[in-house]
Design a protein around this motif. Structure first.
Motif, PDB file in Angstrom:
ATOM      1  N   ALA A   1       0.813  -1.217   0.000  1.00  0.00           N
ATOM      2  CA  ALA A   1       0.000   0.000   0.000  1.00  0.00           C
ATOM      3  C   ALA A   1       0.845   1.265   0.000  1.00  0.00           C
ATOM      4  CB  ALA A   1      -0.942   0.003   1.205  1.00  0.00           C
ATOM      5  N   GLY A   2       2.171   1.120   0.112  1.00  0.00           N
ATOM      6  CA  GLY A   2       3.045   2.285   0.035  1.00  0.00           C
ATOM      7  C   GLY A   2       3.721   2.698   1.319  1.00  0.00           C
ATOM      8  N   ALA A   3       3.662   1.882   2.363  1.00  0.00           N
ATOM      9  CA  ALA A   3       4.317   2.246   3.623  1.00  0.00           C
ATOM     10  C   ALA A   3       5.818   2.376   3.425  1.00  0.00           C
ATOM     11  CB  ALA A   3       4.014   1.207   4.696  1.00  0.00           C
ATOM     12  N   ASP A   4       6.399   3.414   4.000  1.00  0.00           N
ATOM     13  CA  ASP A   4       7.838   3.651   3.905  1.00  0.00           C
ATOM     14  C   ASP A   4       8.617   2.882   4.955  1.00  0.00           C
ATOM     15  OD1 ASP A   4       8.000   5.926   1.828  1.00  0.00           O
ATOM     16  OD2 ASP A   4       6.460   6.618   3.218  1.00  0.00           O
ATOM     17  N   VAL A   5       7.971   2.609   6.088  1.00  0.00           N
ATOM     18  CA  VAL A   5       8.584   1.892   7.205  1.00  0.00           C
ATOM     19  C   VAL A   5       7.512   0.996   7.819  1.00  0.00           C
ATOM     20  CG1 VAL A   5       9.578   2.115   9.537  1.00  0.00           C
ATOM     21  CG2 VAL A   5      10.300   3.681   7.724  1.00  0.00           C
ATOM     22  N   ILE A   6       7.904  -0.202   8.227  1.00  0.00           N
ATOM     23  CA  ILE A   6       7.016  -1.111   8.939  1.00  0.00           C
ATOM     24  C   ILE A   6       7.420  -1.122  10.406  1.00  0.00           C
ATOM     25  CG2 ILE A   6       6.202  -3.483   9.184  1.00  0.00           C
ATOM     26  CD1 ILE A   6       5.331  -2.161   6.563  1.00  0.00           C
ATOM     27  N   ILE A   7       6.477  -0.844  11.291  1.00  0.00           N
ATOM     28  CA  ILE A   7       6.699  -0.983  12.725  1.00  0.00           C
ATOM     29  C   ILE A   7       6.025  -2.277  13.158  1.00  0.00           C
ATOM     30  CG2 ILE A   7       6.337  -0.007  15.013  1.00  0.00           C
ATOM     31  CD1 ILE A   7       6.282   2.762  13.747  1.00  0.00           C
ATOM     32  N   ALA A   8       6.826  -3.280  13.483  1.00  0.00           N
ATOM     33  CA  ALA A   8       6.313  -4.604  13.814  1.00  0.00           C
ATOM     34  C   ALA A   8       6.140  -4.712  15.325  1.00  0.00           C
ATOM     35  CB  ALA A   8       7.260  -5.682  13.306  1.00  0.00           C
ATOM     36  N   GLN A   9       4.889  -4.908  15.745  1.00  0.00           N
ATOM     37  CA  GLN A   9       4.552  -4.933  17.169  1.00  0.00           C
ATOM     38  C   GLN A   9       4.417  -6.366  17.662  1.00  0.00           C
ATOM     39  OE1 GLN A   9       0.537  -4.706  18.732  1.00  0.00           O
ATOM     40  NE2 GLN A   9       0.997  -2.714  19.630  1.00  0.00           N
ATOM     41  N   GLY A  10       5.304  -6.764  18.568  1.00  0.00           N
ATOM     42  CA  GLY A  10       5.206  -8.072  19.185  1.00  0.00           C
ATOM     43  C   GLY A  10       4.072  -8.128  20.186  1.00  0.00           C
ATOM     44  N   MET A  11       3.647  -9.331  20.500  1.00  0.00           N
ATOM     45  CA  MET A  11       2.511  -9.497  21.408  1.00  0.00           C
ATOM     46  C   MET A  11       2.826  -9.014  22.822  1.00  0.00           C
ATOM     47  SD  MET A  11       2.445 -13.550  22.348  1.00  0.00           S
ATOM     48  CE  MET A  11       3.787 -14.315  23.265  1.00  0.00           C
ATOM     49  N   GLU A  12       4.120  -8.799  23.117  1.00  0.00           N
ATOM     50  CA  GLU A  12       4.515  -8.348  24.457  1.00  0.00           C
ATOM     51  C   GLU A  12       4.131  -6.901  24.728  1.00  0.00           C
ATOM     52  OE1 GLU A  12       7.851 -11.012  22.727  1.00  0.00           O
ATOM     53  OE2 GLU A  12       6.518  -9.400  22.041  1.00  0.00           O
ATOM     54  N   ALA A  13       3.756  -6.165  23.691  1.00  0.00           N
ATOM     55  CA  ALA A  13       3.519  -4.727  23.808  1.00  0.00           C
ATOM     56  C   ALA A  13       2.376  -4.402  24.757  1.00  0.00           C
ATOM     57  CB  ALA A  13       3.220  -4.135  22.432  1.00  0.00           C
TER      58      ALA A  13
END
Length: 355
Positions: free
Chosen positions: A168-180
């Motif tokens: 979709a055009g995201a410049d950066v992916i912020i990957a959120q672990g389940m620990e958040a």
């Protein structure tokens, strides 16, 4: 000194001295906290979910005046309007009356601010980045942001979501672990409690699946977590709960104290505060509201409205057992030193570990 070329390239691109980003936390995004993280060379953040456009712009002005505009502005992508069940909501209201003031019959009618107007505000503010959670920004928002030279950071919780965001055009992916701590970032609320992927598994899988930079978030609260995230392939680490006990965070002292004494297993993912799955301290209210004999929570944002009086009363009385005490699984590692000192120390110690 940044010896890792991947990390160095990310920092150069976004004007960072250290690869540490503050997580956008709705209701816990004091301007002073972002200013302190920015002042230490990191990136600040605003979780703008509950803010009107004018409030968003006022926040941006306050942070920029004290530091710079090196922050991300984060919005939830709204779901369709929820189905309402008067009988079910009445049972939730009766249950909540045991934990706080009586809940008005219309409490569930409360709705978040207008999303389109919020999108206009975050683009007008021209921050270092805009970020989405719970889904993807509409195409027109992405196009307008890119026309202004504003990068888009997309928060995801699975590899599948990461691929969708990149396409979709995201410049950066912020990957959120389940620990958040706080709300799960899952695009589909129905899958948020089923697809619980830990950060150690999620980061390398997402890094291998996409070509854009990946930022790790969830359960990172000390230098060991920062170093691990970068070793797993992330270009930066994003920290939320780890900053909540700093003086600049300005959260309720009872909430901060609860975070300090909470072991990883003493947190829980539940829908009992807002109707959306989120990780909090496993307080007396959370235990009671998730028990087998408790009424099922109403959908988001109805449940948020229903619990508003209880949460407000808990804040007035300092009762952490009824507060919306969001916490990641590494909350007990959170430091009480200043956010600027903490940011610098985390990176200095992480470099020693990585060396």
């Amino acid at each position: 000194m940044l010896k890792n070329a991947r990390v160095a390239a990310f920092c150069e691109r976004f004007g960072l001295d250290v690869p540490i980003m503050l997580a956008p936390m709705a209701g816990a995004s004091a301007p002073e906290l972002s200013s302190a993280v920015i002042g230490a060379g990191g990136m600040g953040a605003l979780g703008a979910l509950l803010m009107q456009p004018a409030e968003i712009l006022d926040w941006c002005s306050a942070v920029a005046a004290a530091s710079s505009n090196r922050f991300q502005l984060n919005l939830w992508v709204p779901d369709p309007a929820p189905g309402r069940d008067a009988g079910s909501e009445a049972r939730v209201r009766d249950f909540l009356a045991k934990w706080g003031p009586e809940v008005p019959a219309d409490a569930g009618d409360a709705t978040p601010p207008d999303f389109a107007a919020q999108c206009d505000a975050i683009i007008d503010a021209a921050p270092a980045a805009i970020s989405s959670v719970m889904g993807l920004f509409p195409d027109d928002v992405v196009r307008r942001a890119k026309d202004r030279g504003i990068p888009w950071f997309a928060v995801v919780s699975t590899v599948r979501e990461a691929r969708r965001a990149e396409a979709a055009g995201a410049d950066v992916i912020i990957a959120q672990g389940m620990e958040a701590g706080g709300h799960r970032a899952a695009f589909d609320p129905a899958s948020a409690e089923r697809e619980l992927v830990g950060l150690v598994s999620l980061i390398p899988a997402v890094v291998d699946a996409v070509a854009v930079p990946v930022v790790a978030t969830g359960g990172i609260a000390d230098a060991r977590g920062v170093a691990a995230a970068l070793a797993l392939g992330a270009s930066a680490a994003q920290i939320g709960t780890g900053f909540l006990r700093t003086p600049e965070a300005r959260i309720h002292p009872a909430w901060a104290d609860a975070i300090a004494r909470t072991a990883p297993e003493d947190t829980a993912v539940s829908r009992v505060f807002s109707g959306r799955p989120g990780r909090s301290v496993r307080t007396e209210y959370v235990r009671a509201a998730t028990a087998d004999d408790a009424p099922p929570p109403a959908p988001y944002p109805v449940q948020r409205g229903l619990t508003a009086q209880m949460r407000a009363d808990a804040g007035r009385t300092g009762d952490a057992e009824r507060m919306q005490a969001w916490s990641g699984q590494s909350g007990s590692l959170a430091s009480t030193e200043s956010a600027k000192t903490l940011t610098r120390r985390l990176w200095a110690e992480a470099q020693e570990i990585l060396a």
